[in-house]
Motif scaffolding. Structure first.
Motif, PDB file in Angstrom:
ATOM      1  N   GLU A 133      -4.875  -5.893  -7.008  1.00 60.70           N
ATOM      2  CA  GLU A 133      -5.968  -5.226  -7.850  1.00 60.70           C
ATOM      3  C   GLU A 133      -7.178  -4.457  -7.171  1.00 60.70           C
ATOM      4  N   ILE A 134      -7.232  -4.697  -6.042  1.00 62.65           N
ATOM      5  CA  ILE A 134      -8.251  -3.964  -5.183  1.00 62.65           C
ATOM      6  C   ILE A 134      -7.721  -2.265  -5.076  1.00 62.65           C
ATOM      7  N   GLN A 135      -6.392  -2.276  -4.849  1.00 61.64           N
ATOM      8  CA  GLN A 135      -5.751  -1.056  -4.662  1.00 61.64           C
ATOM      9  C   GLN A 135      -6.037  -0.194  -6.137  1.00 61.64           C
ATOM     10  N   ILE A 136      -5.552  -1.115  -7.235  1.00 64.83           N
ATOM     11  CA  ILE A 136      -5.615  -0.492  -8.486  1.00 64.83           C
ATOM     12  C   ILE A 136      -7.111   0.280  -8.485  1.00 64.83           C
ATOM     13  N   ILE A 137      -8.075  -0.649  -8.398  1.00 63.66           N
ATOM     14  CA  ILE A 137      -9.548  -0.171  -8.642  1.00 63.66           C
ATOM     15  C   ILE A 137      -9.846   1.171  -7.660  1.00 63.66           C
ATOM     16  N   PHE A 138      -9.333   0.927  -6.430  1.00 66.71           N
ATOM     17  CA  PHE A 138      -9.623   1.979  -5.616  1.00 66.71           C
ATOM     18  C   PHE A 138      -9.130   3.250  -5.786  1.00 66.71           C
ATOM     19  N   TRP A 139      -7.701   3.326  -6.133  1.00 67.49           N
ATOM     20  CA  TRP A 139      -7.181   4.604  -6.650  1.00 67.49           C
ATOM     21  C   TRP A 139      -7.772   4.840  -8.214  1.00 67.49           C
ATOM     22  N   SER A 140      -8.021   4.345  -8.826  1.00 66.18           N
ATOM     23  CA  SER A 140      -8.552   4.857 -10.242  1.00 66.18           C
ATOM     24  C   SER A 140     -10.085   5.411  -9.856  1.00 66.18           C
ATOM     25  N   THR A 141     -10.881   4.608  -9.002  1.00 64.13           N
ATOM     26  CA  THR A 141     -11.842   5.187  -8.592  1.00 64.13           C
ATOM     27  C   THR A 141     -11.805   6.584  -8.034  1.00 64.13           C
ATOM     28  N   TYR A 142     -11.093   6.597  -7.002  1.00 70.30           N
ATOM     29  CA  TYR A 142     -10.613   7.842  -6.187  1.00 70.30           C
ATOM     30  C   TYR A 142     -10.396   8.958  -7.056  1.00 70.30           C
ATOM     31  N   THR A 143      -9.364   8.706  -8.074  1.00 68.25           N
ATOM     32  CA  THR A 143      -9.005   9.669  -8.862  1.00 68.25           C
ATOM     33  C   THR A 143     -10.024  10.395  -9.816  1.00 68.25           C
ATOM     34  N   ASN A 180       1.038  -1.129   0.113  1.00 67.90           N
ATOM     35  CA  ASN A 180       0.146  -0.009   0.087  1.00 67.90           C
ATOM     36  C   ASN A 180       0.880   1.166   0.176  1.00 67.90           C
ATOM     37  N   ILE A 181       1.965   1.202   0.541  1.00 63.09           N
ATOM     38  CA  ILE A 181       2.854   2.270   0.779  1.00 63.09           C
ATOM     39  C   ILE A 181       3.384   2.582  -0.586  1.00 63.09           C
ATOM     40  N   ILE A 182       4.299   1.492  -0.895  1.00 65.81           N
ATOM     41  CA  ILE A 182       4.713   1.609  -2.552  1.00 65.81           C
ATOM     42  C   ILE A 182       3.706   2.162  -3.513  1.00 65.81           C
ATOM     43  N   GLN A 183       2.525   1.539  -3.398  1.00 68.07           N
ATOM     44  CA  GLN A 183       1.467   2.039  -4.557  1.00 68.07           C
ATOM     45  C   GLN A 183       0.929   3.418  -4.197  1.00 68.07           C
ATOM     46  N   TRP A 216       1.744   0.348 -12.186  1.00 67.46           N
ATOM     47  CA  TRP A 216       1.137  -0.752 -11.732  1.00 67.46           C
ATOM     48  C   TRP A 216       0.258  -1.484 -12.659  1.00 67.46           C
ATOM     49  N   VAL A 217      -0.356  -0.817 -13.613  1.00 68.86           N
ATOM     50  CA  VAL A 217      -1.308  -1.574 -14.580  1.00 68.86           C
ATOM     51  C   VAL A 217      -0.471  -1.916 -15.821  1.00 68.86           C
ATOM     52  N   LYS A 218       0.405  -1.487 -16.095  1.00 65.58           N
ATOM     53  CA  LYS A 218       1.587  -1.915 -17.461  1.00 65.58           C
ATOM     54  C   LYS A 218       2.147  -3.173 -16.813  1.00 65.58           C
ATOM     55  N   TYR A 219       2.632  -3.135 -15.395  1.00 65.10           N
ATOM     56  CA  TYR A 219       3.548  -4.283 -15.229  1.00 65.10           C
ATOM     57  C   TYR A 219       2.760  -5.349 -14.358  1.00 65.10           C
ATOM     58  N   ARG A 220       1.376  -5.561 -14.737  1.00 67.86           N
ATOM     59  CA  ARG A 220       0.723  -6.566 -13.651  1.00 67.86           C
ATOM     60  C   ARG A 220       1.193  -7.659 -13.539  1.00 67.86           C
TER      61      ARG A 220
END
Length: 255
Positions: free
Chosen positions: A222-232, A173-176, A184-188
């Motif tokens: 994957e949850i972190q990617i969805i969360f940050w995309s939704t938050y942005t 979480n800290i790194i992301q 993170w999406v590119k190097y999944r």
């Protein structure tokens, strides 16, 4: 100089007091768990188990000592982290205090769910899965008699695996949080490989333990990617729909 020396002595005394609290709490937990050792073992036993085997004279005694030591050591880590936080709390900034409190609350919630819901359910599932092989062994008559030490070692290894998941998720979480989300999406695919590589380093050499650690890391990723995309997207929407003061209101305020 004299004032600094007095402050240093005061901090050393406070540190000694907090170490004494930690040692006393650890000994108290060890005494309590040893007094209720059989009840604790009975709680973690799976349903349907009629007996356990002990093959050594001192095996049961040292198994009790190992169980109580593991529980008291785990509790002492919580005490040490709490005392360190209370010792450093007066010198922390407000945002550092909020971050630390969030980590503590998240850790308490995570380990409560782990030991109340996830670990008993996982023990039940794995016991039913692997004990079924011993019952359906048809070539010869096979009697499955589990040893108490082997069973508790298995529970201890499983607990160790699951306990490491929270620091790994926290680090992820800290790194992301401080890296671009496009990477993170590119190097999944690379991240999936790294998740199982980390799981292979901290778990015993079997595929099941690696899956237990690797899959939650990938799921959280994957949850972190969805969360940050939704938050942005949510922040952009708020900026778009944010009301703008008109020129007339601005002039009226100036008057």
């Amino acid at each position: 100089m004299k004032k600094r020396l007095q402050l240093s002595i005061y901090y050393l005394q406070e540190l000694n007091y907090r170490l004494a609290y930690t040692a006393f709490g650890t000994l108290l937990v060890f005494y309590t768990t040893y007094h209720y050792k059989q009840s604790i073992i009975f709680i973690i036993l799976p349903q349907g188990l009629s007996h356990l085997v002990s093959t050594g004279l001192t095996e049961t005694f040292f198994t009790y000592i190992e169980l109580c030591s593991t529980l008291s050591f785990s509790f002492s880590l919580i005490l040490i982290l709490t005392q360190i936080y209370l010792f450093l709390r007066p010198g922390l900034y407000i945002y550092e205090t909020k971050i630390t409190q969030s980590i503590f609350i998240g850790g308490i919630f995570f380990y409560t769910c782990l030991y109340v819901f996830i670990l008993p359910w996982l023990i039940k599932i794995l016991w039913e899965l692997f004990s079924e092989y011993s019952k359906n062994f048809t070539p010869i008559h096979l009697t499955f008699e589990p040893r108490i030490k082997d069973y508790l070692d298995y529970i201890k290894d499983l607990n160790k695996i699951l306990s490491f998941s929270f620091p790994l998720l926290l680090g992820l979480n800290i790194i992301q949080r401080y890296t671009p989300k496009d990477l993170w999406v590119k190097y999944r695919g690379t991240t999936y490989i790294m998740a199982f590589f980390i799981a292979a380093l901290i778990t015993p050499p079997d595929i099941l333990s690696q899956i237990i650690i690797g899959l939650p890391l990938i799921l959280f990723y994957e949850i972190q990617i969805i969360f940050w995309s939704t938050y942005t997207a949510y922040q952009k929407k708020i900026l778009i729909w944010k009301p703008i003061k008109s020129h007339q209101n601005t002039l009226g305020n100036k008057k």
